[in-house]
Design an enzyme around this catalytic site. Sequence first.
Site, PDB file in Angstrom:
ATOM      1  CE  LYS A 175      -2.075  -1.519   3.665  1.00 36.91           C
ATOM      2  NZ  LYS A 175      -2.946  -1.869   4.788  1.00 36.91           N
ATOM      3  CG  ASP A 211      -6.273  -3.867   8.499  1.00 39.93           C
ATOM      4  OD1 ASP A 211      -5.837  -5.006   8.285  1.00 39.93           O
ATOM      5  OD2 ASP A 211      -6.363  -3.001   7.602  1.00 39.93           O
TER       6      ASP A 211
HETATM    7  C1  BGC Z   1      -2.000  -5.730   3.936  1.00 38.40           C
HETATM    8  C2  BGC Z   1      -2.863  -6.429   4.970  1.00 38.40           C
HETATM    9  C3  BGC Z   1      -4.003  -5.530   5.399  1.00 38.40           C
HETATM   10  C4  BGC Z   1      -4.769  -5.035   4.186  1.00 38.40           C
HETATM   11  C5  BGC Z   1      -5.915  -4.103   4.543  1.00 38.40           C
HETATM   12  C6  BGC Z   1      -2.861  -5.201   2.804  1.00 38.40           C
HETATM   13  O1  BGC Z   1      -2.066  -4.464   1.922  1.00 38.40           O
HETATM   14  O2  BGC Z   1      -1.040  -6.616   3.411  1.00 38.40           O
HETATM   15  O3  BGC Z   1      -2.086  -6.808   6.083  1.00 38.40           O
HETATM   16  O4  BGC Z   1      -4.851  -6.240   6.248  1.00 38.40           O
HETATM   17  O5  BGC Z   1      -3.885  -4.354   3.308  1.00 38.40           O
HETATM   18  O6  BGC Z   1      -5.479  -2.976   5.207  1.00 38.40           O
END
Ligand code: BGC
Length: 490
Positions: A175, A211
């Site tokens: 992200k 989360d």
């Molecule tokens: C992460 C997860 C997270 C999800 C939602 C993903 O990019 O790898 O760990 O739960 O985003 O936030």
Amino acid sequence: APELRSKITLGSRWPPSNSPIRSVQRYLERFHLTREKLQEVSERLRKDLIRGLGKHSHHKAPVKMLPTFVRATPDGTEKGDFLALDLGGTNFRVLHVRVMEEQQRVLKMDSQICAIPKEMMQGTGEQLFDHIAACLYDFLLSHNLERETLPLGFTFSFPCEQKEIDKSILIRWTKGFNCSGVEGEDVVKLLKEAIRRRGDYDIGSVAMVNDTVGTMMSCGFRDQSCEIGMIIGTGTNACYMEEMKNVKRVEGEAGRMCINTEWGGFGDDGSLRDIQTEFDVVVDEMSINPGVHTFEKMISGMYLGEIVRLLLVRLTEDGLLFGGRTSKALLTPEAFETKFISEIEEQDNGLENTQKVLSKFGLKWDTVDSCVVRLVCDAISSRSARLCGAALATLANRIRVNRRQERLKTTVGVDGTVYKKHPNFSEELRATVRLLAPKCDITFLVSEDGSGKGAAMVTAVAQRLARQSRLLEESDGETDDEEEEEEEDQ
Ligand code: BGC
């Protein structure tokens, strides 16, 4: 738009094959997933869940299936005051949370948002953790808490190999984050070191929480049959309660453990190539982590807007939109935010909103253009909802088969801006789950701040379990003593 859509998607003889609408339709069809295709995707994910859980297949598995060391959902007796940190969604936040046993309530008492500048998201780990520690200090100071040593739940929404509830190694950033020196390190240690470097306050025990887990746990306090947590926001992911005997990488056979699936990584071994479009490939190549989190890049808020933008640019270049004229704004990467998709697809004001967005982008549009733009948004958001639905159906089916139940009744805690803000995303997702998991009755519970309250909840449950096992040990001790005494008597 709905009439246009049905004409376009039903493959009728309208419009004629040389009509521009036909050409638009050819692009949109690439985003359409049939029931059979969704079933195939769900079946592939089912196999990948097993690979991720396996001792020997895990290291190569694209879906990581990470043990969370959360062994129980709330039973309603949790209580206490906690701090929570939330990193990895739209904002970084610090919270003070109180869990009340009597009223079965979780109160978020105060919270503070701290911006994380983009440079910091891609700077050094030390800078990031120093910033986190500083934000936490500011918060404690302004709430007169700096002298207390409260337990802390850390919602850290990235894939982590958790060794214990308070030891969690970052596997990789996702992200848009890419701080150096954190991958492969224990995040709790980095946080504690940053606090120690300051030397002006301390924290109590730490519980690391994804989360998805926070979401499941915060809903679990309200509905004790909540055994799945799902996020469809900036990123996407889900967790669920798995039988310990299937969690091959953790010792012990009894009971259950929550598994963070990290389903965003589904397809990283190329298994989704048949459904990826050329636009998905570009989004992946232009991202800071090419080849990683393939499924997430077809679904989540960080990427949906960009897929729409790329398709709009292509349609314009092909002369099918805006009289063939793009604009500087439309040609700017990431300029088309995912929230525009929700606005454009709104039932009542959608057309008006579309026209506002197009004008803001400096485009010359007519009514047909705005209808086509709505269809583009619909095609891309529907695909996202259906893919999520297929993945959720896979988890629900797995829980049902695990428990050898004819029908499964369960609750899913959900959070994330895409799910919450898009006008028909949740409906489309549910319809897909009904189709692919017909023997599961699923209740959807929208989580109210799972990342904050959920982190406190995980910490509270961990404390309850520790308290219970201490009591058990003490009472075991007593029986042993009594037995010894009896022996001595004899
Ligand atoms: C992460 C997860 C997270 C999800 C939602 C993903 O990019 O790898 O760990 O739960 O985003 O936030």
